[in-house]
Design a protein around this motif. Structure first.
Motif, mmCIF file in Angstrom:
data_model
loop_
_atom_site.group_PDB
_atom_site.id
_atom_site.type_symbol
_atom_site.label_atom_id
_atom_site.label_comp_id
_atom_site.label_asym_id
_atom_site.label_seq_id
_atom_site.Cartn_x
_atom_site.Cartn_y
_atom_site.Cartn_z
ATOM 1 N N VAL A 1 1.174 14.945 -10.739
ATOM 2 C CA VAL A 1 2.193 14.797 -10.448
ATOM 3 C C VAL A 1 3.101 14.939 -9.127
ATOM 4 N N VAL A 2 2.754 16.259 -8.674
ATOM 5 C CA VAL A 2 3.170 16.552 -7.366
ATOM 6 C C VAL A 2 2.393 15.706 -6.354
ATOM 7 N N ARG A 3 1.203 15.948 -6.549
ATOM 8 C CA ARG A 3 0.419 15.099 -5.554
ATOM 9 C C ARG A 3 0.715 13.763 -5.364
ATOM 10 N N GLN A 4 0.884 12.909 -6.287
ATOM 11 C CA GLN A 4 1.251 11.433 -6.489
ATOM 12 C C GLN A 4 2.529 11.150 -6.309
ATOM 13 N N GLY A 5 3.466 12.209 -6.476
ATOM 14 C CA GLY A 5 4.795 11.879 -6.604
ATOM 15 C C GLY A 5 5.391 10.910 -7.703
ATOM 16 N N ASN B 1 -1.343 22.575 -16.179
ATOM 17 C CA ASN B 1 -1.206 22.567 -14.506
ATOM 18 C C ASN B 1 -2.170 21.618 -13.700
ATOM 19 N N ALA C 1 0.571 18.762 -13.596
ATOM 20 C CA ALA C 1 1.893 19.228 -12.860
ATOM 21 C C ALA C 1 1.235 19.062 -11.461
ATOM 22 N N LYS C 2 -0.189 19.455 -11.235
ATOM 23 C CA LYS C 2 -0.450 19.160 -9.749
ATOM 24 C C LYS C 2 -0.563 17.427 -9.494
#
Length: 90
Positions: A40-44, A34, A37-38
């Motif tokens: 990855v989403v936050r940094q793109g 988790n 994944a967070k």
């Protein structure tokens, strides 16, 4: 917030090593995934550099196979430091 399950396949030894490390950090596998994944989403993007390990290049793999064959056949060739440095520069 609703949750869902994710199933992944991973080498068994890698999983054990990761679980041991995560445990030392006070995390479990779910929490660690988790966090990843967070990030990855936050940094793109993947939050670390992914690069080929030059040690694993085809040239080095061929040299390793050749060295193993020489070792198995008793034809071990001792190299001088200069020869090793020349090989590293190739």
């Amino acid at each position: 917030m609703a949750t869902t399950s994710v199933t992944i396949r991973m080498d068994e030894n890698l999983k054990k090593q990761a679980e041991t490390l995560f445990d030392e950090m006070g995390l479990n596998m779910t929490t660690a995934i988790n966090i990843f994944a967070k990030a990855v989403v936050r940094q793109g993007k993947i939050p670390f550099e992914i690069a080929a390990d030059p040690f694993l290049s085809e040239v080095n793999q061929a040299r390793i196979r050749e060295s193993l064959e020489q070792l198995k056949s008793g034809q071990v060739m001792v190299k001088t430091m200069e020869e090793l440095e020349t090989m590293a520069d190739e």
